[in-house]
Design an enzyme around this catalytic site. Structure first.
Site, PDB file in Angstrom:
ATOM      1  N   ASP A 182       3.506  -5.159   2.567  1.00 17.34           N
ATOM      2  CA  ASP A 182       2.209  -4.590   2.948  1.00 17.34           C
ATOM      3  C   ASP A 182       2.308  -3.085   3.231  1.00 17.34           C
ATOM      4  O   ASP A 182       1.999  -2.278   2.357  1.00 17.34           O
ATOM      5  CB  ASP A 182       1.639  -5.347   4.151  1.00 17.34           C
ATOM      6  CG  ASP A 182       0.117  -5.278   4.252  1.00 17.34           C
ATOM      7  OD1 ASP A 182      -0.522  -4.685   3.371  1.00 17.34           O
ATOM      8  OD2 ASP A 182      -0.434  -5.843   5.226  1.00 17.34           O
ATOM      9  N   ASP A 183       2.707  -2.719   4.446  1.00 20.25           N
ATOM     10  CA  ASP A 183       2.838  -1.305   4.844  1.00 20.25           C
ATOM     11  C   ASP A 183       4.192  -1.145   5.541  1.00 20.25           C
ATOM     12  O   ASP A 183       4.263  -1.080   6.775  1.00 20.25           O
ATOM     13  CB  ASP A 183       1.700  -0.929   5.803  1.00 20.25           C
ATOM     14  CG  ASP A 183       0.337  -1.128   5.162  1.00 20.25           C
ATOM     15  OD1 ASP A 183      -0.086  -0.268   4.377  1.00 20.25           O
ATOM     16  OD2 ASP A 183      -0.296  -2.174   5.434  1.00 20.25           O
ATOM     17  N   HIS A 225      -8.173  -8.334  -0.464  1.00 22.69           N
ATOM     18  CA  HIS A 225      -7.734  -8.814   0.842  1.00 22.69           C
ATOM     19  C   HIS A 225      -8.809  -9.775   1.355  1.00 22.69           C
ATOM     20  O   HIS A 225     -10.001  -9.422   1.368  1.00 22.69           O
ATOM     21  CB  HIS A 225      -7.621  -7.660   1.834  1.00 22.69           C
ATOM     22  CG  HIS A 225      -6.403  -6.795   1.656  1.00 22.69           C
ATOM     23  ND1 HIS A 225      -6.064  -6.211   0.473  1.00 22.69           N
ATOM     24  CD2 HIS A 225      -5.445  -6.434   2.560  1.00 22.69           C
ATOM     25  CE1 HIS A 225      -4.946  -5.517   0.643  1.00 22.69           C
ATOM     26  NE2 HIS A 225      -4.543  -5.623   1.890  1.00 22.69           N
ATOM     27  N   HIS A 244       0.880  -1.183   0.000  1.00 18.16           N
ATOM     28  CA  HIS A 244       0.000   0.000   0.000  1.00 18.16           C
ATOM     29  C   HIS A 244       0.907   1.219   0.000  1.00 18.16           C
ATOM     30  O   HIS A 244       1.692   1.402   0.936  1.00 18.16           O
ATOM     31  CB  HIS A 244      -0.882   0.010   1.247  1.00 18.16           C
ATOM     32  CG  HIS A 244      -1.721  -1.222   1.383  1.00 18.16           C
ATOM     33  ND1 HIS A 244      -3.031  -1.269   0.959  1.00 18.16           N
ATOM     34  CD2 HIS A 244      -1.439  -2.463   1.854  1.00 18.16           C
ATOM     35  CE1 HIS A 244      -3.519  -2.478   1.192  1.00 18.16           C
ATOM     36  NE2 HIS A 244      -2.580  -3.226   1.735  1.00 18.16           N
ATOM     37  N   GLU A 291      -7.233 -12.372   6.146  1.00 13.39           N
ATOM     38  CA  GLU A 291      -6.184 -11.805   7.009  1.00 13.39           C
ATOM     39  C   GLU A 291      -6.711 -11.948   8.441  1.00 13.39           C
ATOM     40  O   GLU A 291      -6.165 -12.689   9.240  1.00 13.39           O
ATOM     41  CB  GLU A 291      -5.937 -10.330   6.646  1.00 13.39           C
ATOM     42  CG  GLU A 291      -4.903  -9.638   7.541  1.00 13.39           C
ATOM     43  CD  GLU A 291      -4.754  -8.133   7.226  1.00 13.39           C
ATOM     44  OE1 GLU A 291      -5.660  -7.537   6.597  1.00 13.39           O
ATOM     45  OE2 GLU A 291      -3.721  -7.551   7.641  1.00 13.39           O
TER      46      GLU A 291
HETATM   47  N1  HPA Z   1      -5.246  -4.941   5.486  1.00 14.63           N
HETATM   48  C1  HPA Z   1      -6.342  -4.248   5.193  1.00 14.63           C
HETATM   49  N2  HPA Z   1      -6.315  -3.000   4.776  1.00 14.63           N
HETATM   50  C2  HPA Z   1      -5.145  -2.390   4.661  1.00 14.63           C
HETATM   51  C3  HPA Z   1      -3.971  -3.042   4.973  1.00 14.63           C
HETATM   52  C4  HPA Z   1      -4.026  -4.405   5.395  1.00 14.63           C
HETATM   53  O1  HPA Z   1      -3.024  -5.074   5.675  1.00 14.63           O
HETATM   54  N3  HPA Z   1      -2.972  -2.151   4.755  1.00 14.63           N
HETATM   55  C5  HPA Z   1      -3.538  -1.013   4.324  1.00 14.63           C
HETATM   56  N4  HPA Z   1      -4.859  -1.144   4.260  1.00 14.63           N
HETATM   57 ZN    ZN Z   2      -2.627  -5.063   2.631  1.00  9.85          ZN
END
Ligand code: HPA
Ligand code: ZN
Length: 335
Positions: free
Chosen positions: A276-277, A195, A17, A198
């Site tokens: 991811d981030d 997604h 992201h 998770e």
């Molecule tokens: N999951 C869901 N939404 C998100 C994530 C994530 O890991 N990172 C940024 N938005």
């Molecule tokens: Zn993500």
């Protein structure tokens, strides 16, 4: 030896992201410039706030930080810094998610962030041949109607966008909520990812596959709870974009030892590694591979499989995938 191989291998990153690559230094700098007030005085205070109990506690901070991005040049700086990381980490191709609604809801026009992103991508491509696709992600805590309006607003930019995705708060916002907007995106010629699994149950992964008909799944780590789903993923060669450091930071697993990525790989799922981030979760792509190696003592074959999966899972044309697969073999042979 593996540590060095991790660094020199050509790799892709498919689950990143761009708003999650905003480092605290740039966040503070842009907030000051733009007159946005943050509840932190220093970069250290921002970093200290990066302690999360679950996905939502992270998202609250992620949206707060993203509010410091205002001008075209802010979005350019954000994308440029990530693409420079790609060069440093031998990420030869990336597929980068951005959340338009995070910005349009604050009154920032589509053209502001799109022009900033595209300027950085074009520059990286011409300076060192960086390959980068964009994935427009819908925020699942908002309505499907809002997502449909976002898809309509993206119309002038669709030639710059490869795929749509689905992110934000998963529990209570199942994939089926977005059936119509994903169908519309497919009709517009876009690839799809979502997604799922998770924090959400395996049923959300089934919905992403059977209702949204996605090309791949982001995270998907909870699929291991459902053996029939694991068979389906293996048979249909569905790519799962797994994010090890993210899963630890957001308490999806207690620690790296508990992570199931290697079990999933052994069961034939096409898993690959992502950050991811990275600004929030303590590392970019190579740090994710390095931590996996530290915990699971990866063999060269394990690493080769994970990296090759990253190319197979990409939206690159077949000829380019084949090119990079042979480059991977060559780097391993020469190592
Ligand atoms: N999951 C869901 N939404 C998100 C994530 C994530 O890991 N990172 C940024 N938005
Ligand atoms: Zn993500």
């Amino acid at each position: 030896m593996i540590n060095n191989l991790i660094k020199v291998l050509p790799k892709t990153e498919l689950h990143l992201h761009i708003e999650g690559s905003l480092e605290p230094e740039l966040m503070m700098e842009l907030a000051t410039k733009n007159g946005i007030s943050l509840p932190y005085e220093t970069v250290d205070e921002v970093r200290q706030a990066y302690q999360f109990d679950n996905l939502q506690s992270f998202l609250d901070l992620y949206y707060l930080g993203a509010a410091s991005l205002v001008t075209e040049d802010d979005f350019y700086q954000l994308m440029w810094r990530y693409l420079v990381r790609c060069k440093e980490q031998n990420i030869v191709h990336c597929e980068v998610m951005f959340d338009p609604q995070t910005h349009t809801q604050r009154g920032i026009e589509f053209e502001v962030f799109m022009e900033g992103f595209v300027r950085a991508i074009d520059q990286a491509k011409s300076e060192w041949g960086q390959s980068c696709y964009l994935i427009m992600s819908f925020l699942r805590h908002l309505s499907e109607q809002h997502a449909l309006e976002t898809l309509a607003a993206a119309q002038p930019y669709l030639s710059q966008i490869t795929a749509v995705g689905l992110d934000s708060s998963e529990l209570g916002n199942p994939p089926e909520k977005f059936a119509r907007v994903f169908a519309a995106a497919k009709r517009a010629g876009l690839k799809t990812t979502a997604h799922a699994g998770e924090e959400g149950p395996p049923d959300y992964i089934w919905q992403a596959l059977d209702i949204l008909e996605v090309d791949r799944i982001d995270h998907g780590v909870r699929s291991i709870e459902d053996s029939i789903l694991m068979q389906r993923l293996a048979e249909d060669k569905i790519t799962l974009t797994v994010c090890p450091l993210s899963n630890i930071k957001l308490c999806v697993f207690d620690d790296m030892q508990q992570h199931t990525i290697m079990d999933m790989l052994r069961q034939g799922a096409r898993v690959m590694v992502n950050s991811d981030d990275p600004s929030y979760f303590g590392g970019y792509l190579n740090e994710n591979y390095l931590q996996l190696h530290e915990t699971f003592d990866l063999s060269v074959d394990d690493l080769s499989l994970l990296v090759k999966n990253s190319f197979h899972g990409s939206f690159l044309p077949d000829s380019e995938i084949q090119h990079w697969l042979s480059q991977v073999d060559q780097v391993i042979d020469n190592h």
